[in-house]
Write a protein that holds these residues in place. Structure first.
Motif, PDB file in Angstrom:
ATOM      1  N   ILE A  64       0.928  -1.076   0.130  1.00  0.00           N
ATOM      2  CA  ILE A  64      -0.021  -0.176   0.057  1.00  0.00           C
ATOM      3  C   ILE A  64       1.000   1.326  -0.147  1.00  0.00           C
ATOM      4  CG2 ILE A  64      -1.645   1.192   1.165  1.00  0.00           C
ATOM      5  CD1 ILE A  64      -2.575  -1.708   0.332  1.00  0.00           C
ATOM      6  N   ASN A  65       0.911   2.074  -1.098  1.00  0.00           N
ATOM      7  CA  ASN A  65       1.743   3.087  -1.305  1.00  0.00           C
ATOM      8  C   ASN A  65       3.537   2.549  -1.240  1.00  0.00           C
ATOM      9  OD1 ASN A  65      -0.290   4.647  -1.399  1.00  0.00           O
ATOM     10  ND2 ASN A  65      -0.309   5.636   0.642  1.00  0.00           N
ATOM     11  N   GLY A 102      -4.594   4.758   1.821  1.00  0.00           N
ATOM     12  CA  GLY A 102      -3.595   4.427   0.789  1.00  0.00           C
ATOM     13  C   GLY A 102      -4.128   5.025  -0.626  1.00  0.00           C
ATOM     14  N   ALA A 134      -4.715   0.989   6.693  1.00  0.00           N
ATOM     15  CA  ALA A 134      -3.529   1.341   5.635  1.00  0.00           C
ATOM     16  C   ALA A 134      -4.493   1.344   4.302  1.00  0.00           C
ATOM     17  CB  ALA A 134      -2.688   0.223   5.325  1.00  0.00           C
ATOM     18  N   MET A 156      -2.456   0.248  -4.622  1.00  0.00           N
ATOM     19  CA  MET A 156      -2.322  -1.066  -3.819  1.00  0.00           C
ATOM     20  C   MET A 156      -1.726  -2.316  -4.909  1.00  0.00           C
ATOM     21  SD  MET A 156      -5.315  -3.504  -2.158  1.00  0.00           S
ATOM     22  CE  MET A 156      -6.592  -2.910  -3.497  1.00  0.00           C
TER      23      MET A 156
END
Length: 353
Positions: A96-97, A132, A128, A135
Motif C-alpha cells: 500500500i503506497n 492508501g 492502510a 495497492m
C-alpha cells in the motif's frame, strides 16, 4: 428484479433529518440480502448480515482482495488475498503506497496462492487501505495492481448497514461507542428437509411425461435448440406421493446444461412451472441442475466463464410443501475468485445445527 425497501429511518435521512435506527431496525434490515457497487469495489451482504467487500483483477493472473465482515457485536474482519504463487513458493505481500504487508499462505483457503489475515493484522491493513493511494500484490508470477477506488465508500457502507458507525468495532467509521451498541446478527431461517421417498422409475434421463413435454415453454425451447443440442438429460424425482419433479433439458452449450423445471401430480398430471425464490429474485432457468434424493436438495450452478471465476450457486431443499432456498453464492466479476470464496447472499440453518 431489484428490491427497494424504504424504512422510516431511511426516509428521515433522505429528507435531511438524521436519526439513529434502533437495534431491532438494524437487525431487520440486515436480514434482506443486497448487493452494491462502489466504483471498482463490490459489496454483497447475506440474510445473516454478513457482508463481503471485494475487488480484483480481470485477466489471466489471480489477483483479488476480499474482506468479510460478519454481523453482530463480537464480529471482526477477515481478509483473503489471492495471488498466483512463485515457483519457489515465496509468500505474497500487499504493498500500500510504499508500505509492505507480508501475507502468510493460508491452509484455511481452498488452494495455493491465497493468503489470509484476521484479528489485529486485518484491522491494520484496513487502516492502510483507507489512507492508501495505490495497492499492489507482489510475490506472484507478476506484480498485480488493484484499484482502491470505492474501497472507503464500500467499507463505510458496511459499517452503517451493520450498525457499527462510531463504535470500537467499525472498520472505517470508528468511535468510542462500545461493541455492545452494535445490533445482533439476524437469526438464520430454519430449513427442514422432508423424509426421503422411493425413487424407482425416476432419476437422470427418465422419460419425460407427455404433459410436461407439451408445455409451451418446452415447445418454444425445442424450436430454438435442435435435437443435437439437447441430449436426453432430464432431471426427475418423486417428491412425495402427490408431487413429482420434472426438468426437461432445454440446451447444452459448452459445460452448461439448461433445464426448465416443473412440479406435477402423479404421472406428470397438471404440470406447473417451478420458480423457487432466490436471494434477490426467483429462478426460472436452471443450469447444470441436479437433484439429490437423499438430502432432498435441488442445485443450480451457473458459470459465467470457462474458468469458473464467476457465476451463481443455489441450493433448495424440499420441505414437503415447497423448495425452500437453503444457500446462495454469486459474483458477476471475472476476478478469478475461487468458488468456495464467492460472496454469500443466503444462508440457513438445519435442525442439526
Amino acid at each position: 428484479m431489484r428490491i427497494l425497501i424504504m424504512t422510516a429511518a431511511a426516509l428521515m435521512l433522505v429528507t435531511g433529518v438524521g436519526i439513529e435506527p434502533s437495534s431491532a431496525q438494524n437487525t431487520a434490515a440486515m436480514s434482506v440480502p443486497v448487493t452494491r457497487s462502489f466504483q471498482d469495489w463490490r459489496v454483497a451482504c447475506d440474510n445473516g448480515g454478513r457482508c463481503t467487500a471485494y475487488t480484483g483483477y480481470e485477466g489471466h493472473l489471480t489477483g483479488f482482495v476480499l474482506i468479510i465482515m460478519p454481523a453482530g457485536p463480537d464480529a471482526a474482519p477477515d481478509i483473503t488475498v489471492g495471488i498466483d504463487p512463485r515457483e519457489d513458493g515465496t509468500g505474497p505481500a500487499l504493498r500500500i503506497n510504499s508500505q509492505v504487508f507480508p501475507i502468510v499462505w493460508s491452509s484455511l483457503t481452498p488452494k495455493d496462492g491465497l493468503g489470509r489475515l484476521d484479528g489485529d493484522a486485518a484491522r491494520h491493513l484496513i487502516v492502510a487501505l483507507a489512507t492508501g493511494r495505490s495497492m499492489t500484490l507482489t510475490g506472484g508470477e507478476e506484480d498485480t495492481s488493484l484499484s482502491l477506488s470505492g474501497m472507503r465508500q464500500a467499507l463505510a457502507w458496511v459499517d452503517r448497514r451493520q450498525g457499527r458507525r462510531q463504535t470500537t468495532t467499525a472498520m472505517l467509521l470508528r468511535g468510542d461507542r462500545p461493541a455492545s451498541a452494535v445490533p445482533p446478527a439476524p437469526v438464520l431461517p430454519l430449513v427442514t428437509a422432508a423424509p426421503p421417498v422411493d425413487q424407482t422409475g425416476f432419476g437422470l434421463g427418465a422419460p419425460v411425461p407427455q404433459s410436461v413435454d407439451a408445455m409451451p415453454q418446452i415447445r418454444a425451447c425445442r424450436r430454438e435448440w435442435p435435437d443435437s443440442a439437447r441430449p436426453d438429460l432430464a432431471v426427475s424425482a418423486r417428491l412425495d406421493a402427490a408431487t413429482e419433479l420434472w426438468g426437461p433439458n432445454c440446451f447444452v452449450a459448452a459445460s452448461h446444461i439448461g433445464h426448465l423445471m416443473y412440479l406435477t401430480g402423479p404421472g406428470g398430471r397438471d404440470p406447473r412451472p417451478l420458480t423457487p425464490a432466490g436471494a434477490l429474485e426467483p429462478t426460472v432457468d436452471f443450469v447444470t441442475a441436479e437433484y439429490d434424493p437423499a438430502t432432498r436438495t435441488l442445485s443450480h450452478f451457473v458459470w459465467l466463464s470457462g474458468t469458473g471465476s464467476a457465476g451463481q450457486i443455489q441450493h433448495w431443499v424440499w420441505t414437503g410443501e415447497t423448495f425452500a432456498l437453503q444457500s446462495e453464492q454469486a459474483t458477476k466479476d471475472l476476478w478469478n475468485i475461487p468458488v468456495a470464496l464467492w460472496p454469500t447472499l443466503w444462508r440457513t440453518r438445519s435442525p442439526e445445527d
